[in-house]
Design a protein around this motif. Structure first.
Motif, PDB file in Angstrom:
ATOM      1  N   PHE B  93      43.285  30.491  47.019  1.00  0.00           N
ATOM      2  CA  PHE B  93      43.455  29.376  46.097  1.00  0.00           C
ATOM      3  C   PHE B  93      42.347  28.380  46.388  1.00  0.00           C
ATOM      4  O   PHE B  93      42.060  28.099  47.554  1.00  0.00           O
ATOM      5  CB  PHE B  93      44.776  28.641  46.355  1.00  0.00           C
ATOM      6  CG  PHE B  93      46.017  29.369  45.931  1.00  0.00           C
ATOM      7  CD1 PHE B  93      46.266  29.635  44.592  1.00  0.00           C
ATOM      8  CD2 PHE B  93      46.963  29.758  46.874  1.00  0.00           C
ATOM      9  CE1 PHE B  93      47.429  30.286  44.194  1.00  0.00           C
ATOM     10  CE2 PHE B  93      48.126  30.416  46.491  1.00  0.00           C
ATOM     11  CZ  PHE B  93      48.363  30.676  45.146  1.00  0.00           C
ATOM     12  N   ILE B 104      45.838  33.053  49.885  1.00  0.00           N
ATOM     13  CA  ILE B 104      46.969  33.524  49.099  1.00  0.00           C
ATOM     14  C   ILE B 104      47.765  34.465  49.997  1.00  0.00           C
ATOM     15  O   ILE B 104      47.194  35.361  50.609  1.00  0.00           O
ATOM     16  CB  ILE B 104      46.476  34.256  47.833  1.00  0.00           C
ATOM     17  CG1 ILE B 104      45.784  33.252  46.897  1.00  0.00           C
ATOM     18  CG2 ILE B 104      47.640  34.961  47.136  1.00  0.00           C
ATOM     19  CD1 ILE B 104      45.294  33.846  45.584  1.00  0.00           C
ATOM     20  N   GLY B 107      50.177  40.202  49.680  1.00  0.00           N
ATOM     21  CA  GLY B 107      51.159  40.838  48.804  1.00  0.00           C
ATOM     22  C   GLY B 107      51.508  40.008  47.589  1.00  0.00           C
ATOM     23  O   GLY B 107      52.156  40.496  46.670  1.00  0.00           O
ATOM     24  N   ALA B 108      51.063  38.739  47.562  1.00  0.00           N
ATOM     25  CA  ALA B 108      51.399  37.888  46.424  1.00  0.00           C
ATOM     26  C   ALA B 108      50.521  38.187  45.222  1.00  0.00           C
ATOM     27  O   ALA B 108      50.729  37.644  44.146  1.00  0.00           O
ATOM     28  CB  ALA B 108      51.274  36.416  46.814  1.00  0.00           C
ATOM     29  N   ILE B 109      49.536  39.026  45.424  1.00  0.00           N
ATOM     30  CA  ILE B 109      48.660  39.374  44.314  1.00  0.00           C
ATOM     31  C   ILE B 109      48.265  40.833  44.490  1.00  0.00           C
ATOM     32  O   ILE B 109      48.226  41.348  45.602  1.00  0.00           O
ATOM     33  CB  ILE B 109      47.410  38.455  44.296  1.00  0.00           C
ATOM     34  CG1 ILE B 109      46.685  38.518  42.957  1.00  0.00           C
ATOM     35  CG2 ILE B 109      46.479  38.761  45.447  1.00  0.00           C
ATOM     36  CD1 ILE B 109      45.656  37.410  42.801  1.00  0.00           C
ATOM     37  N   ASN B 110      47.999  41.475  43.385  1.00  0.00           N
ATOM     38  CA  ASN B 110      47.662  42.884  43.454  1.00  0.00           C
ATOM     39  C   ASN B 110      46.512  43.204  42.506  1.00  0.00           C
ATOM     40  O   ASN B 110      46.560  42.867  41.340  1.00  0.00           O
ATOM     41  CB  ASN B 110      48.890  43.734  43.097  1.00  0.00           C
ATOM     42  CG  ASN B 110      48.597  45.210  43.239  1.00  0.00           C
ATOM     43  OD1 ASN B 110      48.047  45.642  44.249  1.00  0.00           O
ATOM     44  ND2 ASN B 110      48.946  45.983  42.230  1.00  0.00           N
ATOM     45  N   VAL B 111      45.488  43.831  43.066  1.00  0.00           N
ATOM     46  CA  VAL B 111      44.339  44.215  42.255  1.00  0.00           C
ATOM     47  C   VAL B 111      44.196  45.721  42.328  1.00  0.00           C
ATOM     48  O   VAL B 111      44.153  46.291  43.413  1.00  0.00           O
ATOM     49  CB  VAL B 111      43.043  43.574  42.794  1.00  0.00           C
ATOM     50  CG1 VAL B 111      41.863  43.956  41.916  1.00  0.00           C
ATOM     51  CG2 VAL B 111      43.185  42.069  42.866  1.00  0.00           C
ATOM     52  N   ASP B 112      44.165  46.374  41.179  1.00  0.00           N
ATOM     53  CA  ASP B 112      43.906  47.802  41.251  1.00  0.00           C
ATOM     54  C   ASP B 112      43.039  48.250  40.089  1.00  0.00           C
ATOM     55  O   ASP B 112      42.517  47.430  39.345  1.00  0.00           O
ATOM     56  CB  ASP B 112      45.200  48.609  41.345  1.00  0.00           C
ATOM     57  CG  ASP B 112      46.207  48.227  40.300  1.00  0.00           C
ATOM     58  OD1 ASP B 112      47.379  48.082  40.659  1.00  0.00           O
ATOM     59  OD2 ASP B 112      45.819  48.043  39.119  1.00  0.00           O
ATOM     60  N   HIS B 113      42.880  49.588  40.016  1.00  0.00           N
ATOM     61  CA  HIS B 113      42.002  50.116  38.989  1.00  0.00           C
ATOM     62  C   HIS B 113      40.618  49.502  39.158  1.00  0.00           C
ATOM     63  O   HIS B 113      39.999  49.059  38.192  1.00  0.00           O
ATOM     64  CB  HIS B 113      42.574  49.789  37.601  1.00  0.00           C
ATOM     65  CG  HIS B 113      42.174  50.784  36.563  1.00  0.00           C
ATOM     66  ND1 HIS B 113      40.865  51.014  36.233  1.00  0.00           N
ATOM     67  CD2 HIS B 113      42.905  51.605  35.779  1.00  0.00           C
ATOM     68  CE1 HIS B 113      40.819  51.927  35.281  1.00  0.00           C
ATOM     69  NE2 HIS B 113      42.039  52.305  34.998  1.00  0.00           N
ATOM     70  N   LEU B 126      35.119  42.377  47.438  1.00  0.00           N
ATOM     71  CA  LEU B 126      35.924  41.941  46.301  1.00  0.00           C
ATOM     72  C   LEU B 126      36.454  40.548  46.589  1.00  0.00           C
ATOM     73  O   LEU B 126      36.978  40.295  47.673  1.00  0.00           O
ATOM     74  CB  LEU B 126      37.102  42.904  46.122  1.00  0.00           C
ATOM     75  CG  LEU B 126      38.181  42.468  45.130  1.00  0.00           C
ATOM     76  CD1 LEU B 126      37.649  42.493  43.706  1.00  0.00           C
ATOM     77  CD2 LEU B 126      39.412  43.365  45.261  1.00  0.00           C
ATOM     78  N   GLU B 127      36.316  39.668  45.617  1.00  0.00           N
ATOM     79  CA  GLU B 127      36.848  38.322  45.790  1.00  0.00           C
ATOM     80  C   GLU B 127      37.755  37.968  44.644  1.00  0.00           C
ATOM     81  O   GLU B 127      37.409  38.208  43.486  1.00  0.00           O
ATOM     82  CB  GLU B 127      35.709  37.310  45.779  1.00  0.00           C
ATOM     83  CG  GLU B 127      35.127  37.069  47.136  1.00  0.00           C
ATOM     84  CD  GLU B 127      33.786  36.407  47.006  1.00  0.00           C
ATOM     85  OE1 GLU B 127      33.702  35.396  46.291  1.00  0.00           O
ATOM     86  OE2 GLU B 127      32.829  36.936  47.605  1.00  0.00           O
ATOM     87  N   VAL B 128      38.896  37.409  44.960  1.00  0.00           N
ATOM     88  CA  VAL B 128      39.788  36.895  43.928  1.00  0.00           C
ATOM     89  C   VAL B 128      40.053  35.437  44.247  1.00  0.00           C
ATOM     90  O   VAL B 128      40.435  35.103  45.372  1.00  0.00           O
ATOM     91  CB  VAL B 128      41.117  37.679  43.883  1.00  0.00           C
ATOM     92  CG1 VAL B 128      42.041  37.074  42.838  1.00  0.00           C
ATOM     93  CG2 VAL B 128      40.858  39.151  43.599  1.00  0.00           C
ATOM     94  N   ILE B 129      39.797  34.586  43.276  1.00  0.00           N
ATOM     95  CA  ILE B 129      40.014  33.155  43.456  1.00  0.00           C
ATOM     96  C   ILE B 129      40.922  32.645  42.348  1.00  0.00           C
ATOM     97  O   ILE B 129      40.637  32.864  41.163  1.00  0.00           O
ATOM     98  CB  ILE B 129      38.688  32.382  43.408  1.00  0.00           C
ATOM     99  CG1 ILE B 129      37.798  32.817  44.569  1.00  0.00           C
ATOM    100  CG2 ILE B 129      38.931  30.878  43.471  1.00  0.00           C
ATOM    101  CD1 ILE B 129      36.392  33.041  44.145  1.00  0.00           C
ATOM    102  N   VAL B 130      41.994  32.004  42.726  1.00  0.00           N
ATOM    103  CA  VAL B 130      42.834  31.312  41.755  1.00  0.00           C
ATOM    104  C   VAL B 130      42.501  29.836  41.877  1.00  0.00           C
ATOM    105  O   VAL B 130      42.756  29.216  42.915  1.00  0.00           O
ATOM    106  CB  VAL B 130      44.330  31.557  42.017  1.00  0.00           C
ATOM    107  CG1 VAL B 130      45.175  30.784  41.011  1.00  0.00           C
ATOM    108  CG2 VAL B 130      44.657  33.050  41.945  1.00  0.00           C
TER     109      VAL B 130
END
Ligand SMILES: [Mn+2]
Ligand SMILES: [Mn+2]
Ligand SMILES: [Zn+2]
Ligand SMILES: [Zn+2]
Lengths: 135, 135
Positions: B93, B104, B107-113, B126-130
DNA sequence: TCACTTTTCTAGACTTTGTCTAACGGTATA
DNA sequence: TATACCGTTAGACAAAGTCTAGAAAAGTGA
């Protein structure tokens, strides 16, 4: 489609007075989906279009467009911000060797089970970046 | 656990000569999972620890640690890089009101495919930013 | 049209993060 | 001791972005 009159309509419908500098910047940005830095936009305005705009106006205008939702800031390169003329939800590859930002094809990635924002906050956007390098 | 000797072992096992500046910086960073800017680390070294380190050494050392995989650079704030002492895969976050970066929960977020990288490139992360703001 | 107000634009000074250079220091090696 | 090697340092420098104060445009009402 992206002629001067359509651009003016687009700006007006977002509550932006269509000054000549804003129109020039918008015409460059909205010509196609793309990722441009402030410096690239400054150069294009002062080369491709007849008129000119100062650095301060470029930054003011990009900030205004971002606030109104016409462009999205993409922060992946520590040295500069990219302005994305595609504001629909999509994700990015960022090549750290070339500094080039590209879109990830729609459906090629899936994010779910999105987390709740912490107490006292609300989510304003989701970003997914796959960093890549030349092989 | 994160005493001086463990830190020295950790540096050596990554092929880093444990100089006193590197040990000081590592002790601050690896005390717990956290997100610090270069400036924060510079201040902490010169206040909390007995020794001191120059700005150049802070940047050299953080760059070295990042290259060796001991810290991860997180680019979310256009004005500065965060150094994350937690290098296991996790997402963030970023509160644009406060400038604070938080993890985060797992397990509170899931990225696939996950998408294939374009021809001639390989994925490096890989980066995920909320992005969030105060409500 | 004229007087006045408000908005936008501009040059250039300024701030901040980060990089670079050239000298210096400590340690190992012969 | 000579010398080579590596790391550290101060401070100059680069580059993105912000700010300020004045000028230009555009709007408003009479
Ligand atoms: Mn920077
Ligand atoms: Mn910046
Ligand atoms: Zn995009
Ligand atoms: Zn983290």
């Amino acid at each position: 489609m992206s002629n001067r009159d359509d651009i003016i309509k687009k700006l007006k419908s977002s509550g932006i007075s269509p000054t000549s500098q804003r129109i020039d910047i918008a015409q460059i940005l909205f010509a196609k989906p793309q990722h441009l830095s402030a410096e690239q936009i400054l150069n294009k305005v002062n080369e491709e279009s007849n008129s000119k705009a100062s650095k301060a106006t470029i930054y003011n205008t990009l900030g205004l467009f971002a606030k109104k939702g016409l462009v999205k800031e993409v922060i992946v390169d520590p040295s500069k911000v990219f302005y994305d003329s595609n504001v629909s939800r999509h994700f990015h590859f960022f090549n750290t060797d070339t500094g080039i930002l590209t879109d990830i094809p729609d459906g090629a990635i899936n994010v779910d089970h999105l987390p709740e924002s912490p107490e006292g906050t609300v989510s304003t956007g989701l970003e997914v970046i796959v960093r890549i390098k030349n092989s």
